[in-house]
Design a protein around this motif. Structure first.
Motif, short mmCIF file in Angstrom:
data_model
loop_
_atom_site.label_atom_id
_atom_site.label_comp_id
_atom_site.label_asym_id
_atom_site.label_seq_id
_atom_site.Cartn_x
_atom_site.Cartn_y
_atom_site.Cartn_z
N MET A 226 0.84 -1.19 0.00
CA MET A 226 0.00 0.00 0.00
C MET A 226 0.88 1.24 0.00
N ALA A 227 0.22 2.40 -0.06
CA ALA A 227 0.93 3.65 -0.29
C ALA A 227 1.81 4.08 0.88
N CYS A 231 -1.33 3.77 5.84
CA CYS A 231 -2.39 3.25 4.98
C CYS A 231 -2.60 1.77 5.24
N ALA A 232 -1.51 1.02 5.36
CA ALA A 232 -1.61 -0.42 5.62
C ALA A 232 -2.30 -0.69 6.95
N VAL A 346 1.70 -9.77 9.80
CA VAL A 346 2.79 -8.86 10.16
C VAL A 346 2.78 -7.72 9.16
N MET A 347 2.89 -6.50 9.65
CA MET A 347 2.90 -5.35 8.76
C MET A 347 4.18 -4.55 8.97
N HIS A 348 4.51 -3.76 7.97
CA HIS A 348 5.70 -2.91 8.03
C HIS A 348 5.42 -1.57 7.37
N SER A 349 6.00 -0.54 7.92
CA SER A 349 6.17 0.67 7.16
C SER A 349 7.43 0.47 6.34
N GLY A 362 5.89 3.67 1.61
CA GLY A 362 5.15 2.45 1.31
C GLY A 362 4.88 1.67 2.57
N GLY A 363 3.91 0.77 2.48
CA GLY A 363 3.59 -0.11 3.60
C GLY A 363 3.17 -1.46 3.07
N CYS A 364 3.23 -2.49 3.91
CA CYS A 364 2.84 -3.82 3.48
C CYS A 364 2.24 -4.60 4.63
N VAL A 365 1.44 -5.59 4.28
CA VAL A 365 0.89 -6.55 5.24
C VAL A 365 1.10 -7.93 4.66
N SER A 366 1.61 -8.86 5.49
CA SER A 366 1.87 -10.23 5.05
C SER A 366 1.15 -11.20 5.95
N GLY A 367 0.73 -12.33 5.37
CA GLY A 367 0.05 -13.35 6.14
C GLY A 367 -0.49 -14.43 5.24
N SER A 368 -1.55 -15.10 5.69
CA SER A 368 -2.16 -16.15 4.90
C SER A 368 -2.89 -15.55 3.71
#
Length: 574
Positions: A226-227, A231-232, A346-349, A362-368
């Motif tokens: 994501m942006a 945002c994430a 788990v999310m990250h900036s 940017g941002g992200c989210v990871s998982g199933s």
């Protein structure tokens, strides 16, 4: 495990270097700037004729060696080949308007082509669709990338990259929309019989490479970009906590996250319990007393670097039907594996350590796949997409591009400039992929510097207290030793003095910038009381233990001895 990937594969044909003798020089083009209006720049060669050439969007590989050296990222410019006819053409300066025949630059890329991989790697093909996001099998490259250090460089690229090219770096796919050759293909796509992209907000091949790389590092089935990190956070909270639901979070966290939880979520009837990161009893009580959907927490937290026992709290959450999401921005995927410890997400900036150069958001989210699909559905509605590419071209540089990019004689290049001054597109995905290739080196250096500086600061008489998980004095030191392999480059500490004494210390530093953010190559320092909480009175700041003498220092990758000398001289100045 399946992750997002790309639906079409571009291949390239090498062409021999052309004869440029009949083409005008760069100087001649510069002298005729009147023929290049800012709103729609074009380069014309009069009185020449050639067939219309069609070539794929990432056509840089087709250019001559010399041309490729002169414009290493020409793929970001919107360039269309066209021919001039001897009839009806002339010099516009003489009053004869040219009539160009412009060809579509996308026709050559309409048909999917086979992946050009070794026979042993033919399993790396598109095999699923996840709510509009194309999926691939990445087992072949994960089988030979055993360490995180190698994964940061090669995962999603060395094998299995959906854009086939002999370029080492991932090409940029610069488009906002994707077309279908016929309606039947569109229907097959909608009914999930065919994989494809549809619209830039729903995915981009360049961004997909980054998603796969992060998934590989986190051990996740899927990742969504994501942006921004904020945002994430917002999208995942809105996607996973229903209206009227309950959320649990921690006392120490990024302030903007707290503001969203306190001011926006209540409008949807969502209630929140706030617990100390280490107070497992309070967490258990909140889980039992409420129908909790999600426990959302940072670990380590901002700015006191508190740690949550991820394995223990995940067991408690799951026992009570709640999900666990860990914001691992301070830890990075290299220092902590939240999913392996039991977290659902788990999310990250990505702006911080993953980008690492203070030049991209940017941002992200990871998982199933199941959970990321739920988040992806809402994300596609709300927007906030990470853009694949950004570069700046002034009219001058565009003229240079035109003069250096001919791979076939006697053609016209038409360069469309979407802005009167410069073409400006976002560069996020490309920059993140580039930044992550040195992630393990940067984090290794920052772990070392952070640990050494924390010890130095704790021993200094002008420092009242240090917050760093690697120190035995940290309240969760033993926990951090169990679930982390490194403690990062951010050290928070309190100066033995008031607001103005602390300001003097910060202003006496010569290496770090006074700025927001952390995790980049350059060191950054700030006083949270001023940078993040200045709009609140001191009494309100004290509720969150944000005292006037608190300093958050993000150490970059500068030489340790230089940083040490700078910190010591600044402490001596107070």
């Amino acid at each position: 495990m399946a992750v997002s990937s790309f639906h079409r594969v571009f291949t390239f044909e090498c062409r021999s270097d052309p004869d440029f003798s009949s083409l005008p020089s760069t100087e001649n083009l510069r002298n005729n700037r009147r023929h290049f209006p800012a709103a729609g720049l074009s380069v014309a060669f009069y009185g020449v004729s050639s067939p219309i050439l069609r070539f794929p969007p990432n056509f840089q590989r087709q250019l001559s060696t010399k041309a490729r050296r002169n414009c290493s990222n020409i793929g970001v410019a919107q360039i269309v080949a066209a021919s001039w006819s001897n009839e009806g053409t002339g010099n516009p300066a003489a009053g004869a308007p040219p009539v160009p025949a412009v060809a579509s630059a996308v026709d050559a890329a309409t048909a999917p082509l086979p992946l050009d991989l070794d026979a042993a790697d033919d399993k790396n093909v598109v095999d699923a669709v996840e709510n509009g996001a194309v999926q691939t099998n990445r087992s072949s490259y994960s089988s030979f990338l055993k360490s995180d250090a190698s994964k940061t460089i090669h995962a999603a690229e060395r094998l299995g990259r959906a854009i086939v090219t002999d370029g080492i770096t991932t090409p940029v796919v610069n488009t906002s929309a994707y077309f279908f050759k016929k309606t039947a293909d569109l229907i097959d796509f909608k009914e999930k019989r065919q994989t494809s992209y549809e619209y830039g907000r729903y995915g981009n091949p360049t961004s997909t490479v980054l998603e796969e790389k992060i998934s590989e590092l986190e051990g996740a089935e899927s990742t969504i970009l994501m942006a921004s990190g904020m945002c994430a956070s917002i999208v995942l909270l809105m996607a996973l906590v229903p209206a009227g639901g309950h959320l649990i979070t921690t006392t120490d966290c990024y302030r903007k996250t707290r503001i969203f939880i306190e001011t926006v979520l209540p409008k949807m009837g969502i209630t929140t319990s706030v617990v100390d990161p280490a107070d497992v009893g309070a967490l258990q009580s909140a889980l039992e007393q409420n129908k909790t959907s999600l426990f959302f927490t940072e670990s380590p937290t901002n700015p006191f670097l508190r740690c949550v026992d991820i394995k223990l709290v995940s067991e408690l959450c799951h026992k009570n039907g709640a999900l666990l999401c860990i914001d691992g921005t301070f830890a990075t995927p290299l220092n902590q594996k939240a999913l392996a410890l039991g977290a659902d997400l788990v999310m990250h900036s990505c702006t911080k350590y993953m980008g690492g150069h203070h030049d991209v958001l940017g941002g992200c989210v990871s998982g199933s796949t199941k959970l990321i699909s739920e988040i992806r559905i809402l994300h596609h509605i709300l927007g906030g997409a990470l853009n694949p590419v950004s570069h700046f071209y002034t009219p001058d540089s565009l003229i240079d591009i035109c003069c250096k990019c001919f791979f076939h004689g006697r053609i016209l290049l038409l360069v469309i400039v979407t802005d009167m001054v410069q073409m400006c597109l976002q560069n996020a995905a490309y920059l993140f992929i580039r930044g992550m290739k040195t992630l393990h080196l940067r984090v290794q250096q920052q772990n070392s510097t952070g640990m050494r500086m924390a010890k130095l600061l704790e021993a200094h008489p002008k420092v009242k207290r240090v917050y760093y998980p690697g120190l035995p004095s940290h309240p969760e030191h033993e926990l951090a030793m169990r679930q982390m392999t490194g403690f990062g480059g951010v050290v928070s500490f309190e100066i033995d003095g008031d607001l103005h004494t602390t300001i003097k210390f910060v202003d006496s530093l010569k290496i770090p910038y006074i700025a927001a953010s952390f995790g980049g190559c350059e060191s950054i320092v700030d006083q949270p009381a001023i940078l993040s909480y200045w709009d609140l009175p001191a009494s309100e700041r004290a509720k969150w233990k944000i005292h006037d003498n608190l300093v958050r220092f993000s150490f970059g990758v500068e030489d340790f001895e230089d940083l040490k000398a700078d910190v010591l001289q600044a402490l001596e100045a107070i």
